[in-house]
Enzyme design. Structure first.
Site, PDB file in Angstrom:
ATOM      1  N   ARG A 108     -21.162   3.765 -24.606  1.00 34.07           N
ATOM      2  CA  ARG A 108     -19.902   4.519 -24.570  1.00 34.07           C
ATOM      3  C   ARG A 108     -18.713   3.556 -24.631  1.00 34.07           C
ATOM      4  NH1 ARG A 108     -20.307   8.446 -19.667  1.00 34.07           N
ATOM      5  NH2 ARG A 108     -21.456   6.622 -19.060  1.00 34.07           N
ATOM      6  N   ALA A 122     -36.307   5.655 -23.431  1.00 36.36           N
ATOM      7  CA  ALA A 122     -35.235   6.155 -22.557  1.00 36.36           C
ATOM      8  C   ALA A 122     -35.752   7.363 -21.767  1.00 36.36           C
ATOM      9  CB  ALA A 122     -34.015   6.493 -23.387  1.00 36.36           C
ATOM     10  N   ARG A 123     -35.598   8.533 -22.321  1.00 39.42           N
ATOM     11  CA  ARG A 123     -36.076   9.760 -21.705  1.00 39.42           C
ATOM     12  C   ARG A 123     -36.329  10.768 -22.809  1.00 39.42           C
ATOM     13  NH1 ARG A 123     -37.156   7.782 -17.634  1.00 39.42           N
ATOM     14  NH2 ARG A 123     -36.530   8.237 -15.517  1.00 39.42           N
ATOM     15  N   GLU A 183     -42.740  16.271 -21.636  1.00 41.53           N
ATOM     16  CA  GLU A 183     -43.907  15.542 -21.136  1.00 41.53           C
ATOM     17  C   GLU A 183     -44.381  16.124 -19.801  1.00 41.53           C
ATOM     18  OE1 GLU A 183     -41.747  11.689 -21.102  1.00 41.53           O
ATOM     19  OE2 GLU A 183     -42.321  11.610 -18.980  1.00 41.53           O
ATOM     20  N   HIS A 224     -45.507   7.399 -20.997  1.00 40.28           N
ATOM     21  CA  HIS A 224     -44.442   7.046 -20.035  1.00 40.28           C
ATOM     22  C   HIS A 224     -44.912   5.935 -19.086  1.00 40.28           C
ATOM     23  CE1 HIS A 224     -40.619   8.776 -17.978  1.00 40.28           C
ATOM     24  NE2 HIS A 224     -40.713   7.487 -17.773  1.00 40.28           N
ATOM     25  N   ILE A 225     -45.237   4.802 -19.691  1.00 41.59           N
ATOM     26  CA  ILE A 225     -45.780   3.675 -18.906  1.00 41.59           C
ATOM     27  C   ILE A 225     -44.961   2.405 -19.095  1.00 41.59           C
ATOM     28  CG2 ILE A 225     -48.179   4.471 -18.809  1.00 41.59           C
ATOM     29  CD1 ILE A 225     -48.709   2.496 -21.219  1.00 41.59           C
TER      30      ILE A 225
HETATM   31  C1  DGY Z   1     -37.892   4.835 -14.834  1.00 41.62           C
HETATM   32  O1  DGY Z   1     -37.934   3.981 -13.956  1.00 41.62           O
HETATM   33  O2  DGY Z   1     -36.898   5.543 -15.030  1.00 41.62           O
HETATM   34  C2  DGY Z   1     -39.112   4.990 -15.665  1.00 41.62           C
HETATM   35  O3  DGY Z   1     -38.884   5.767 -16.780  1.00 41.62           O
HETATM   36  C3  DGY Z   1     -40.198   5.602 -14.832  1.00 41.62           C
HETATM   37  O4  DGY Z   1     -39.892   6.949 -14.575  1.00 41.62           O
END
Ligand code: DGY
Length: 328
Positions: free
Chosen positions: A179, A237-238, A267, A285-286
């Site tokens: 940003r 990220a997510r 997920e 998600h590892i």
């Molecule tokens: C975090 O730390 O945000 C990782 O994605 C694990 O959830």
């Protein structure tokens, strides 16, 4: 041990970490592999003073209203889009996360996905394991170059900078978008570009931006269309940062070359299209999952709980505005 303080741990974590907490508190730990459903979490937290939770657990008004003794929610994750901070503050509950301790492991995983996607590691291994390798051919699994190309980073925070640092070893040019532009001292030689330019110029684009509504589907059909056909996209990220349906379409139609994904919109459910594609590397998600890093994350979360229950300020407090009004 203080028998009047109850700490709930919502996921199975390493036994030595539970034992350390048990030396100080009454500990109720989820010993199952399944994540507690919201109702189970609320029931477990009803008489708890503290909660260590994973990023998949939602802490919101509805949950907090059922937990009158709760003083601290310690996320064992750096991302905290699962926690409604304003609701925590209204209820006098401290919220914490686990920054920094996972930077390097997470950056390593971003590179694992980038290299695997660019060099077609998963695809060629599946092919080999299925017994297809009868002879070597010149055109076998030609992938994309990594060395000497341009790395894009969306979200040049602590993890983004750790990813960018590694690019020096690959003689890459690094561009980024945030940003706000970083102070030059923190850029590490990376070049700030507008968001559109980041999509257009990156040979390999890594998404590390923290999730919020403002970045929901920041990578959708329009942005994917701006990327090079040879580009590789990595998301650590997510889920929700990427429009998964649009990404499946772009990968299927060859509008970008490949992707490496650790996070997904719904997920643990995956868009079924990903499973049909060869040009995507998928991990569950590892990104922070090394034994040492997970230990450091849970240790920091435990330290946050200890500090909060001792009436101190936890090391990684997310809502300092709660301090005047915290539950005792
Ligand atoms: C975090 O730390 O945000 C990782 O994605 C694990 O959830």
């Amino acid at each position: 041990m203080n028998p009047s303080l109850r700490v709930v741990v919502s996921r199975r974590i390493f036994p030595d970490l539970i034992e350390a907490l048990q030396r100080q508190f009454v500990v109720v730990a989820n010993q199952d592999d399944h994540a507690w459903a919201p109702g189970e979490l609320a029931a477990a937290l009803r008489d708890a003073d503290a909660a260590l939770i994973a990023g998949g657990e939602r802490v919101d008004e509805a949950l907090l209203a059922q937990c009158p003794r709760l003083k601290v929610v310690a996320n064992i994750a750096v991302g905290y889009n699962n926690i409604d901070l304003a609701a925590c503050t209204r209820h006098g509950v401290l919220a914490t996360n686990t920054p920094d301790v996972l930077n390097e492991a997470t950056a390593d995983h971003a590179w694992a996905l980038l290299l695997a996607a660019a060099r077609r590691v998963g695809e060629s291994e599946r092919w080999l394991r299925s017994g297809h390798w009868k002879r070597w051919t010149f055109e076998m699994f030609n992938g994309a170059d990594v060395s000497g190309t341009t790395l894009g980073v969306l979200g040049m925070g602590r993890i983004g900078r750790a990813i960018a640092r590694r690019a020096a070893g690959f003689s890459m040019r690094v561009i980024y978008h945030n940003r706000q532009r970083l102070p030059a001292a923190q850029e590490g030689g990376a070049q700030y570009v507008a968001l559109d330019e980041l999509f257009a110029q990156s040979d390999h684009l890594v998404l590390v931006v923290p999730y919020s509504q403002a970045v929901h589907h920041i990578v959708g059909a329009e942005q994917l269309a701006r990327m090079k056909r040879s580009a590789v996209l990595v998301n650590i990220a997510r889920g929700g940062v990427v429009d998964d349906a649009a990404l499946v379409a772009a990968l299927r139609e060859g509008r970008i070359a490949a992707a490496g994904l650790d996070v997904y919109e719904n997920e643990p459910a995956l868009h079924p299209g990903f499973l049909e594609l060869e040009n995507v590397v998928l991990t569950p998600h590892i990104a922070s999952s090394t034994r040492a890093t997970r230990t450091a994350m849970a240790t920091l979360a435990s330290d946050n709980v200890r500090a909060a229950l001792a009436g101190q300020v936890p090391p990684s407090l997310l809502n300092p505005e709660v301090l005047g009004n915290r539950r005792r």
